[in-house]
Design a protein around this motif. Sequence first.
Motif, PDB file in Angstrom:
ATOM      1  N   VAL A  31       0.838  -1.207   0.000  1.00 16.22           N
ATOM      2  CA  VAL A  31       0.000   0.000   0.000  1.00 16.22           C
ATOM      3  C   VAL A  31       0.868   1.250   0.000  1.00 16.22           C
ATOM      4  O   VAL A  31       0.607   2.214  -0.735  1.00 16.22           O
ATOM      5  N   LYS A  32       1.912   1.260   0.849  1.00 17.10           N
ATOM      6  CA  LYS A  32       2.798   2.420   0.927  1.00 17.10           C
ATOM      7  C   LYS A  32       3.515   2.654  -0.401  1.00 17.10           C
ATOM      8  O   LYS A  32       3.708   3.787  -0.833  1.00 17.10           O
ATOM      9  N   GLU A  33       3.937   1.566  -1.055  1.00 19.12           N
ATOM     10  CA  GLU A  33       4.617   1.708  -2.344  1.00 19.12           C
ATOM     11  C   GLU A  33       3.673   2.273  -3.403  1.00 19.12           C
ATOM     12  O   GLU A  33       4.065   3.115  -4.212  1.00 19.12           O
ATOM     13  N   ALA A  34       2.426   1.815  -3.383  1.00 24.86           N
ATOM     14  CA  ALA A  34       1.429   2.328  -4.330  1.00 24.86           C
ATOM     15  C   ALA A  34       1.214   3.820  -4.112  1.00 24.86           C
ATOM     16  O   ALA A  34       1.143   4.610  -5.060  1.00 24.86           O
ATOM     17  N   LYS A  35       1.129   4.225  -2.842  1.00 23.91           N
ATOM     18  CA  LYS A  35       0.944   5.642  -2.519  1.00 23.91           C
ATOM     19  C   LYS A  35       2.166   6.454  -2.922  1.00 23.91           C
ATOM     20  O   LYS A  35       2.040   7.600  -3.383  1.00 23.91           O
TER      21      LYS A  35
ATOM     22  N   ASP B  63       9.334  12.336   1.248  1.00 23.91           N
ATOM     23  CA  ASP B  63       8.434  11.926   2.323  1.00 23.91           C
ATOM     24  C   ASP B  63       7.741  10.610   1.995  1.00 23.91           C
ATOM     25  O   ASP B  63       7.572   9.737   2.853  1.00 23.91           O
ATOM     26  N   ALA B  64       7.330  10.461   0.740  1.00 27.21           N
ATOM     27  CA  ALA B  64       6.654   9.230   0.326  1.00 27.21           C
ATOM     28  C   ALA B  64       7.606   8.037   0.393  1.00 27.21           C
ATOM     29  O   ALA B  64       7.240   6.950   0.875  1.00 27.21           O
ATOM     30  N   ASN B  65       8.831   8.220  -0.059  1.00 28.45           N
ATOM     31  CA  ASN B  65       9.814   7.132  -0.025  1.00 28.45           C
ATOM     32  C   ASN B  65      10.191   6.778   1.410  1.00 28.45           C
ATOM     33  O   ASN B  65      10.418   5.608   1.742  1.00 28.45           O
ATOM     34  N   TYR B  66      10.242   7.790   2.282  1.00 33.61           N
ATOM     35  CA  TYR B  66      10.559   7.552   3.693  1.00 33.61           C
ATOM     36  C   TYR B  66       9.455   6.735   4.351  1.00 33.61           C
ATOM     37  O   TYR B  66       9.722   5.847   5.171  1.00 33.61           O
ATOM     38  N   ALA B  67       8.213   6.997   3.971  1.00 30.60           N
ATOM     39  CA  ALA B  67       7.078   6.252   4.521  1.00 30.60           C
ATOM     40  C   ALA B  67       7.181   4.776   4.145  1.00 30.60           C
ATOM     41  O   ALA B  67       6.883   3.889   4.965  1.00 30.60           O
ATOM     42  N   VAL B  68       7.614   4.495   2.920  1.00 29.80           N
ATOM     43  CA  VAL B  68       7.803   3.111   2.486  1.00 29.80           C
ATOM     44  C   VAL B  68       8.914   2.447   3.296  1.00 29.80           C
ATOM     45  O   VAL B  68       8.782   1.312   3.770  1.00 29.80           O
ATOM     46  N   ALA B  69      10.022   3.154   3.468  1.00 31.36           N
ATOM     47  CA  ALA B  69      11.164   2.613   4.220  1.00 31.36           C
ATOM     48  C   ALA B  69      10.765   2.292   5.663  1.00 31.36           C
ATOM     49  O   ALA B  69      11.129   1.253   6.205  1.00 31.36           O
TER      50      ALA B  69
ATOM     51  N   CYS C  87      17.444  -0.239  11.165  1.00 30.64           N
ATOM     52  CA  CYS C  87      16.703   0.022   9.931  1.00 30.64           C
ATOM     53  C   CYS C  87      16.143   1.442   9.929  1.00 30.64           C
ATOM     54  O   CYS C  87      16.260   2.177   8.944  1.00 30.64           O
ATOM     55  N   MET C  88      15.556   1.845  11.054  1.00 27.85           N
ATOM     56  CA  MET C  88      14.979   3.182  11.166  1.00 27.85           C
ATOM     57  C   MET C  88      16.065   4.256  11.107  1.00 27.85           C
ATOM     58  O   MET C  88      15.887   5.302  10.467  1.00 27.85           O
ATOM     59  N   ASP C  89      17.191   3.988  11.755  1.00 32.21           N
ATOM     60  CA  ASP C  89      18.302   4.951  11.733  1.00 32.21           C
ATOM     61  C   ASP C  89      18.818   5.153  10.311  1.00 32.21           C
ATOM     62  O   ASP C  89      19.123   6.278   9.892  1.00 32.21           O
ATOM     63  N   GLU C  90      18.913   4.045   9.571  1.00 31.85           N
ATOM     64  CA  GLU C  90      19.379   4.127   8.185  1.00 31.85           C
ATOM     65  C   GLU C  90      18.393   4.895   7.314  1.00 31.85           C
ATOM     66  O   GLU C  90      18.775   5.691   6.463  1.00 31.85           O
ATOM     67  N   ALA C  91      17.117   4.629   7.556  1.00 28.48           N
ATOM     68  CA  ALA C  91      16.066   5.313   6.770  1.00 28.48           C
ATOM     69  C   ALA C  91      16.101   6.814   7.043  1.00 28.48           C
ATOM     70  O   ALA C  91      16.003   7.644   6.129  1.00 28.48           O
ATOM     71  N   LYS C  92      16.228   7.179   8.346  1.00 26.61           N
ATOM     72  CA  LYS C  92      16.287   8.591   8.716  1.00 26.61           C
ATOM     73  C   LYS C  92      17.506   9.271   8.085  1.00 26.61           C
ATOM     74  O   LYS C  92      17.409  10.415   7.614  1.00 26.61           O
ATOM     75  N   ALA C  93      18.625   8.578   8.120  1.00 31.67           N
ATOM     76  CA  ALA C  93      19.849   9.154   7.552  1.00 31.67           C
ATOM     77  C   ALA C  93      19.727   9.315   6.038  1.00 31.67           C
ATOM     78  O   ALA C  93      20.119  10.349   5.478  1.00 31.67           O
ATOM     79  N   LYS C  94      19.144   8.323   5.389  1.00 29.73           N
ATOM     80  CA  LYS C  94      19.015   8.350   3.930  1.00 29.73           C
ATOM     81  C   LYS C  94      18.091   9.468   3.459  1.00 29.73           C
ATOM     82  O   LYS C  94      18.373  10.133   2.449  1.00 29.73           O
ATOM     83  N   TYR C  95      17.004   9.679   4.217  1.00 32.08           N
ATOM     84  CA  TYR C  95      16.013  10.650   3.773  1.00 32.08           C
ATOM     85  C   TYR C  95      16.034  11.953   4.580  1.00 32.08           C
ATOM     86  O   TYR C  95      15.140  12.781   4.482  1.00 32.08           O
ATOM     87  N   GLY C  96      17.090  12.123   5.382  1.00 32.32           N
ATOM     88  CA  GLY C  96      17.274  13.392   6.107  1.00 32.32           C
ATOM     89  C   GLY C  96      16.193  13.697   7.120  1.00 32.32           C
ATOM     90  O   GLY C  96      15.794  14.832   7.280  1.00 32.32           O
ATOM     91  N   LYS C  97      15.750  12.673   7.847  1.00 30.49           N
ATOM     92  CA  LYS C  97      14.688  12.869   8.846  1.00 30.49           C
ATOM     93  C   LYS C  97      15.259  12.904  10.254  1.00 30.49           C
ATOM     94  O   LYS C  97      16.343  12.435  10.520  1.00 30.49           O
TER      95      LYS C  97
END
Length: 203
Positions: A117-121, A172-178, A193-203
């Motif tokens: 669902v997240k990927e579709a969005k 933001d959309a890609n971060y939601a998928v991650a 996993c969350m730390d990597e996602a935050k670092a990758k998408y600057g969150k």
Amino acid sequence: MNKLNMTAIAAAIGLVFSAGAMAQNMSKDAYKAADDLIAAEYTTDKAKCDPLSGNPKDICIAEAKGKEKVAKAELEARYEPTAKNHYKALVAKAEADYAVANQKCDDKSGNDKDVCVKEAKAVKTRIEADAEAQMKTSDANRAASEKSAEAGMKARVEGAEARQEATTEKVDANYAVAKEKCDSLASDAKTRCMDEAKAKYGK
């Protein structure tokens, strides 16, 4: 979920905002005939769904409705070739693809369904963001051509801002998928996993 061809979509976005696309026109009679044809095709497509049941029927109906919605939006864009109508046609395509993809996600369960669902969005968000940026840039450039050098500078600023907004929405959309993918993990693995996602998408 079927992966959309983003290269083809990008090409389509560029095409509908091009001068050639803007120059298209059609008569009122041709418009009416095309509209009637779209309605007839929708009736035929929807009838094909009647023998089905469950999620396959839901997917079939979503495809029929999406096809009709896109066809109508594209018809409006040909009849009145404005930047806004071309934008609406692109958004209609994104929404139709999302509706079908979302129905197909119902065949999954748990985290797999959530990620689907997240990927579709995310795909829908990317297409809409790019289309909006193109429309704003097109509007700004058109306004600039009618005004002074100051307006030209304003157009460039507005275009840059529109592209930045589109980039933010896509991130933001890609971060939601991650984040959703991280939810399938536990303990330290989930934290990493969350730390990597935050670092990758600057969150």
